[in-house]
Design a protein around this motif. Structure first.
Motif, PDB file in Angstrom:
ATOM      1  N   CYS A 103       2.190  -6.040   9.671  1.00  0.00           N
ATOM      2  CA  CYS A 103       1.929  -5.741   8.126  1.00  0.00           C
ATOM      3  C   CYS A 103       1.885  -6.994   7.426  1.00  0.00           C
ATOM      4  O   CYS A 103       0.954  -7.252   6.416  1.00  0.00           O
ATOM      5  CB  CYS A 103       2.843  -4.714   7.619  1.00  0.00           C
ATOM      6  N   LEU A 104       2.761  -7.895   7.560  1.00  0.00           N
ATOM      7  CA  LEU A 104       2.988  -9.169   6.722  1.00  0.00           C
ATOM      8  C   LEU A 104       1.762 -10.001   6.921  1.00  0.00           C
ATOM      9  O   LEU A 104       1.165 -10.737   6.105  1.00  0.00           O
ATOM     10  CB  LEU A 104       4.357  -9.727   7.282  1.00  0.00           C
ATOM     11  N   LYS A 105       1.270  -9.985   8.466  1.00  0.00           N
ATOM     12  CA  LYS A 105      -0.069 -10.781   8.671  1.00  0.00           C
ATOM     13  C   LYS A 105      -1.203 -10.259   8.126  1.00  0.00           C
ATOM     14  O   LYS A 105      -2.130 -10.959   7.571  1.00  0.00           O
ATOM     15  CB  LYS A 105      -0.093 -10.454  10.332  1.00  0.00           C
ATOM     16  N   VAL A 106      -1.213  -8.770   8.077  1.00  0.00           N
ATOM     17  CA  VAL A 106      -2.304  -8.296   7.503  1.00  0.00           C
ATOM     18  C   VAL A 106      -2.289  -8.694   6.026  1.00  0.00           C
ATOM     19  O   VAL A 106      -3.537  -9.280   5.432  1.00  0.00           O
ATOM     20  CB  VAL A 106      -2.400  -6.632   7.331  1.00  0.00           C
ATOM     21  N   ASP A 107      -1.307  -8.430   5.226  1.00  0.00           N
ATOM     22  CA  ASP A 107      -1.028  -9.050   3.840  1.00  0.00           C
ATOM     23  C   ASP A 107      -1.590 -10.367   3.621  1.00  0.00           C
ATOM     24  O   ASP A 107      -2.195 -10.713   2.593  1.00  0.00           O
ATOM     25  CB  ASP A 107       0.418  -8.740   3.352  1.00  0.00           C
ATOM     26  N   ALA A 108      -1.071 -11.258   4.528  1.00  0.00           N
ATOM     27  CA  ALA A 108      -1.584 -12.751   4.293  1.00  0.00           C
ATOM     28  C   ALA A 108      -2.902 -12.951   4.692  1.00  0.00           C
ATOM     29  O   ALA A 108      -3.526 -13.882   4.127  1.00  0.00           O
ATOM     30  CB  ALA A 108      -0.562 -13.546   5.384  1.00  0.00           C
ATOM     31  N   ALA A 109      -3.736 -12.078   5.457  1.00  0.00           N
ATOM     32  CA  ALA A 109      -5.037 -12.370   5.828  1.00  0.00           C
ATOM     33  C   ALA A 109      -5.952 -12.136   4.851  1.00  0.00           C
ATOM     34  O   ALA A 109      -7.166 -12.376   4.580  1.00  0.00           O
ATOM     35  CB  ALA A 109      -5.391 -11.373   7.043  1.00  0.00           C
ATOM     36  N   PHE A 110      -5.645 -11.111   3.797  1.00  0.00           N
ATOM     37  CA  PHE A 110      -6.500 -10.601   2.671  1.00  0.00           C
ATOM     38  C   PHE A 110      -5.990 -11.274   1.274  1.00  0.00           C
ATOM     39  O   PHE A 110      -4.960 -11.263   1.027  1.00  0.00           O
ATOM     40  CB  PHE A 110      -6.573  -9.066   2.622  1.00  0.00           C
ATOM     41  N   PRO A 111      -7.116 -11.283   0.554  1.00  0.00           N
ATOM     42  CA  PRO A 111      -6.828 -11.893  -0.930  1.00  0.00           C
ATOM     43  C   PRO A 111      -6.310 -10.656  -1.734  1.00  0.00           C
ATOM     44  O   PRO A 111      -6.834 -10.373  -2.801  1.00  0.00           O
ATOM     45  CB  PRO A 111      -8.137 -12.402  -1.259  1.00  0.00           C
ATOM     46  N   LEU A 112      -5.778  -9.563  -1.168  1.00  0.00           N
ATOM     47  CA  LEU A 112      -5.543  -8.273  -1.857  1.00  0.00           C
ATOM     48  C   LEU A 112      -3.909  -8.131  -1.520  1.00  0.00           C
ATOM     49  O   LEU A 112      -3.496  -8.674  -0.282  1.00  0.00           O
ATOM     50  CB  LEU A 112      -6.049  -7.243  -1.001  1.00  0.00           C
ATOM     51  N   ASN A 113      -3.014  -7.867  -2.784  1.00  0.00           N
ATOM     52  CA  ASN A 113      -1.649  -7.892  -2.645  1.00  0.00           C
ATOM     53  C   ASN A 113      -1.009  -6.653  -2.832  1.00  0.00           C
ATOM     54  O   ASN A 113       0.303  -6.607  -2.772  1.00  0.00           O
ATOM     55  CB  ASN A 113      -1.231  -9.247  -3.639  1.00  0.00           C
ATOM     56  N   TYR A 114      -1.710  -5.554  -2.907  1.00  0.00           N
ATOM     57  CA  TYR A 114      -1.023  -4.067  -2.881  1.00  0.00           C
ATOM     58  C   TYR A 114      -1.738  -3.363  -1.991  1.00  0.00           C
ATOM     59  O   TYR A 114      -2.812  -2.946  -2.202  1.00  0.00           O
ATOM     60  CB  TYR A 114      -0.898  -3.707  -4.397  1.00  0.00           C
ATOM     61  N   LEU A 115      -1.183  -3.210  -0.714  1.00  0.00           N
ATOM     62  CA  LEU A 115      -1.837  -2.438   0.219  1.00  0.00           C
ATOM     63  C   LEU A 115      -1.236  -1.364   0.962  1.00  0.00           C
ATOM     64  O   LEU A 115       0.019  -1.430   1.149  1.00  0.00           O
ATOM     65  CB  LEU A 115      -2.316  -3.604   1.483  1.00  0.00           C
ATOM     66  N   GLY A 116      -1.937  -0.420   1.483  1.00  0.00           N
ATOM     67  CA  GLY A 116      -1.513   0.648   2.140  1.00  0.00           C
ATOM     68  C   GLY A 116      -1.985   0.247   3.585  1.00  0.00           C
ATOM     69  O   GLY A 116      -3.470   0.476   3.837  1.00  0.00           O
ATOM     70  N   ILE A 117      -1.392  -0.014   4.499  1.00  0.00           N
ATOM     71  CA  ILE A 117      -1.732  -0.346   5.810  1.00  0.00           C
ATOM     72  C   ILE A 117      -1.521   0.794   6.936  1.00  0.00           C
ATOM     73  O   ILE A 117      -0.455   1.352   6.963  1.00  0.00           O
ATOM     74  CB  ILE A 117      -1.060  -1.666   6.488  1.00  0.00           C
ATOM     75  N   ASP A 118      -2.448   1.144   7.614  1.00  0.00           N
ATOM     76  CA  ASP A 118      -2.313   2.448   8.779  1.00  0.00           C
ATOM     77  C   ASP A 118      -2.315   1.693   9.943  1.00  0.00           C
ATOM     78  O   ASP A 118      -3.277   0.964  10.052  1.00  0.00           O
ATOM     79  CB  ASP A 118      -3.588   3.380   8.486  1.00  0.00           C
ATOM     80  N   ILE A 119      -1.269   2.065  10.577  1.00  0.00           N
ATOM     81  CA  ILE A 119      -1.000   1.614  11.876  1.00  0.00           C
ATOM     82  C   ILE A 119      -0.632   2.714  12.950  1.00  0.00           C
ATOM     83  O   ILE A 119       0.045   3.415  12.911  1.00  0.00           O
ATOM     84  CB  ILE A 119       0.168   0.678  11.882  1.00  0.00           C
TER      85      ILE A 119
END
Lengths: 287, 496
Positions: A237-253
């Protein structure tokens, strides 16, 4: 009457509503010009693969109606998930299995290639993406981790993690049910399970009506179960957050038996039901 | 300040009044006489219709008003006379100069209104005593009229049938409208103030037989109204319809008939007839816009729709962001509300529901046929159109012409509605689609009420600057972070 006012006030203090989510989180933290990175799953996958984040293997992308027959024929004859690249809320996702003996099946029942191709066409026509033309994404069907299959046998179970500016805020596991037709969407009948974000241990099961400790279909004990590879989920999740210029995300795993946690999609306007599932408000994250 | 008067812009109430006379004759010549209302500064009479059947009509204008007589020869059996009109009244209120003194000299035509008559016994000793007791040697209008009015207004009101004269009223200390008015006129005349009775009708919704009488006092060149029964001092409300002057019965007739009458009154809100001319004279001028549109051949109803559209959109915004209702599309409810404005509320709502029903019924069979999305939508649209036309034809054939209004429901709106509904069914299932349908209907109703209010229409036409307040309200709403009403229920789980 006083009690009613008091309750309203308490809800006001903890619950994050749509208005506040949009004004305080989505608009300031997720610049609109980058929405497409998350809304277009084909694009999302490309970015994630570049960052070495684990995703489901992509079999085929179909972009125009004229290509359907040719490209579907070129798609590997393997169990797969067919979904609209810009769909939302789990709409338009078709999961089909393949084996030599029975050909294509959906949930154990045969499905014709015609039906599949028509579904692909519907996706391209934009039925599941607010009328805009869409692409079709065909990817491998995840083989669920046995911990997850023990909890629920139907459809794709996934964990939704809310990440705000590099911080894991809240998480829930979504389990499909008979009445959700195998879908992991709470408003279509799936149930949500709160997750302790420190440990990955499951909390209570919420079905929009009440809380329980077991799966509504199987009766399987859920509360107290430890999700597999939890540190890796958080790391992903932290990697995904760092990969995008978007800072409030719902990540589905999703949890694959062999490949471990896998990112299914990311959401720039994550839903608010997760608060009820965890019996915990999201307002604290913005105060 | 704006160069026009607010009262001339706001919509006014107009009354549709019918008077029905049931007459039964027994073979003789018969006659019924009454007074018909006259337009003047405070009442406007339009669309007069007399349906008199076998009766001949004679009219005569005199000091009492517009007298009409309906006459017929050798009438046997029941006959009907129906007289209907539209009346628009204006409330009137006089300010009396407190120092104005009752004059000695009067115009010659007014002296007759000082006379003592059989029913208005203004010279009777008991009336004289009462007048002295109430007013003493006072000579100014205001204190005299105030004392007399207060005394009579304070008397018990009784629904007496028939005529009560001034003296009887004084002796009983109670009376109906005509007794109280006669006593008022008698006491005024006793003090040398010209006064007379006025007869008419109080226009309230419904049907009734009762008429009303009040009084008028001649003062500084004006006849000023007083109603001691209902407490109107130097004023009468807008729903008073004047029919005749002086002490008369509203109806007179030959004795050889059975006779009955009934007033049927239906109020309705109509745009102010002075609206256009008032706006014309204002500095900030919407009237110019109206005339420009008119010259271009664009119907004014379209301009109204455009001007009121923001209001409907605001209703939708509040319903969605404050209440938390879900609707098909953002502006679709406002558009449907416009459509409903053409067809009328009932038929509009019916049309909307009909579209939904047809689309739901067709959704599954077409889905099974395995059709692509767009052609399927076209088939649904065609079916809806056919259903509307069939309904209209059936309506016309069965003499139920209102049913034909359903075809006024604009096809574009039908298309969008049907498409959104079908899509919601596919994405979220029937249950959600029907829930959203109901919520959409509620919002449509709200937008319809806001957009079809004659008051709103007049206010927005008169003050287009109010659009700025919509913008201001939306700026506030756009930054509002509060929970939506429905979210309190949704998040009840967070508090135990």
């Amino acid at each position: 009457m006083m009690k009613w006012f008091k309750k309203r006030k308490e809800i006001d203090q903890v619950a994050l509503g749509i208005n506040e989510r949009n004004l305080k989180l989505v608009y300031p933290l997720n610049p609109r010009k980058y929405f497409h990175l998350a809304d277009d799953k084909v694009l999302t996958k490309a970015i994630l693969e570049e960052q070495k984040v684990s995703v489901a293997e992509q079999f085929m992308v179909i972009e125009s109606v004229g290509d359907i027959t040719e490209k579907w024929a070129a798609t590997p004859r393997k169990s797969c998930v067919i979904k609209p690249s810009k769909g939302s809320g789990g709409g338009g996702i078709l999961i089909v299995d393949y084996d030599e003996e029975n050909g294509w099946t959906k949930g154990g029942k045969p499905i014709s290639e015609d039906t599949i191709e028509r579904h692909i066409a519907n996706i391209i026509f934009g039925v599941f993406s607010f009328g805009a033309d869409d692409k079709v994404l065909i990817e491998e069907k995840i083989i669920h981790h046995k911990t997850v299959t023990n909890l629920c046998h139907l459809g794709i179970a996934d964990v939704r993690v809310i990440v705000k500016e590099g911080e894991i805020v809240m998480a829930m596991l979504r389990l499909p049910t008979k009445s959700s037709d195998g879908k992991a969407n709470l408003h279509q009948g799936a149930v949500g399970v709160g997750v302790d974000i420190e440990t990955g241990i499951l909390k209570k099961v919420f079905d929009l009506q009440s809380y329980a400790e077991i799966h509504p279909d199987s009766g399987q004990q859920i509360t107290g179960v430890q999700l597999p590879d939890w540190p890796k989920v958080l790391d992903t999740c932290l990697k995904v957050d760092a990969a995008f210029p978007l800072n409030y995300l719902g990540i589905d795993i999703a949890f694959d038996q062999h490949k471990g946690p896998m990112v299914l999609e990311i959401n720039v306007r994550p839903g608010l039901e997760i608060q009820n599932v965890n019996q915990d408000g999201l307002r604290r994250t913005i105060i | 300040m704006y160069g026009y008067s607010f009262n001339n812009i706001l919509p006014t109430t107009s009354y549709e009044v019918s008077v029905i006379f049931d007459i039964e004759g027994f073979g003789d010549e018969i006659q019924v006489s009454t007074w018909l209302p006259i337009s003047n500064e405070r009442q406007e009479i339009t669309n007069e219709i007399q349906e008199t059947g076998v009766f001949g009509v004679t009219q005569l204008n005199d000091a009492t008003g517009r007298r009409v007589s309906w006459t017929a020869q050798a009438v046997t059996g029941k006959k009907l006379i129906r007289y209907s009109f539209e009346a628009r009244g204006k409330a009137i209120q006089f300010d009396i100069d407190p120092e104005m003194v009752v004059p000695r000299d009067l115009p010659p035509s007014v002296y007759q209104y000082l006379n003592s008559t059989a029913a208005i016994q203004s010279n009777h000793p008991q009336i004289l005593d009462k007048a002295d007791e109430l007013t003493g040697s006072e000579e100014r209008f205001l204190p005299i009229l105030t004392s007399i009015f207060t005394e009579i207004n304070g008397m018990e009101s009784r629904p007496f049938k028939g005529l009560t004269d001034a003296l009887t009223t004084l002796k009983l200390g109670e009376a109906s409208c005509n007794g109280k008015s006669r006593l008022f006129v008698a006491l005024c005349r006793n003090k040398g103030i010209p006064a007379r009775l006025v007869g008419g009708l109080i226009m309230d919704q419904g049907s009734k037989k009762t008429t009303h009488q009040w009084a008028e006092v001649y003062m500084g060149g004006f006849w000023v109204p007083f109603d001691c029964l209902n407490g109107h001092f130097a004023s009468i409300p807008a729903n008073y319809l004047e029919l005749y002057k002086e002490d008369n019965f509203l109806f007179s007739r030959t004795a050889n008939i059975e006779f009955d009458h009934l007033f049927i009154i239906q109020p309705k809100l109509v745009s102010n007839p002075k609206l256009a001319s008032e706006l014309k004279s204002s500095a900030f001028n919407t009237y110019l816009m109206w005339t420009a549109f008119e010259k271009a051949g664009i119907p004014l109803s379209l301009l109204k729709v455009i001007l009121l559209m923001p209001l409907g959109a605001m209703v939708v915004a509040i319903a969605r962001n404050v209440i938390g209702l879900k609707t098909f599309g953002v502006f679709l409810p406002a558009l449907i509300a416009v459509a409903v404005g053409y067809t009328g509320l009932l038929w509009g709502m019916l049309a909307f529901v009909l579209v939904i029903v047809i689309v739901s019924l067709m959704h599954y069979p077409l889905e099974r046929l395995g059709m692509l999305y767009t052609p399927k939508m076209v088939i649904m649209l065609v079916t809806v159109v056919i259903a509307f036309i069939l309904l209209s034809i059936i309506g016309i054939k069965m003499n139920y012409t209102e049913l034909a209004y359903i075809t006024l429901f604009p096809v574009v709106v039908i298309t969008i509605t049907a498409e959104r509904f079908a899509r919601t069914v596919m994405e979220e299932g029937y249950e959600d689609a029907i829930k959203i349908t109901i919520q959409t209907l509620v919002v449509v109703l709200g937008a319809y009420v806001a957009m079809n209010s004659t008051t709103m229409e007049a206010i927005f036409l008169a003050f287009p600057e109010l659009f700025l307040t919509i913008i201001a309200a939306m700026l506030l709403l756009g930054r509002w972070i509060g929970l939506r009403v429905t979210e309190y229920r949704r998040f009840k789980w967070l508090v135990r």
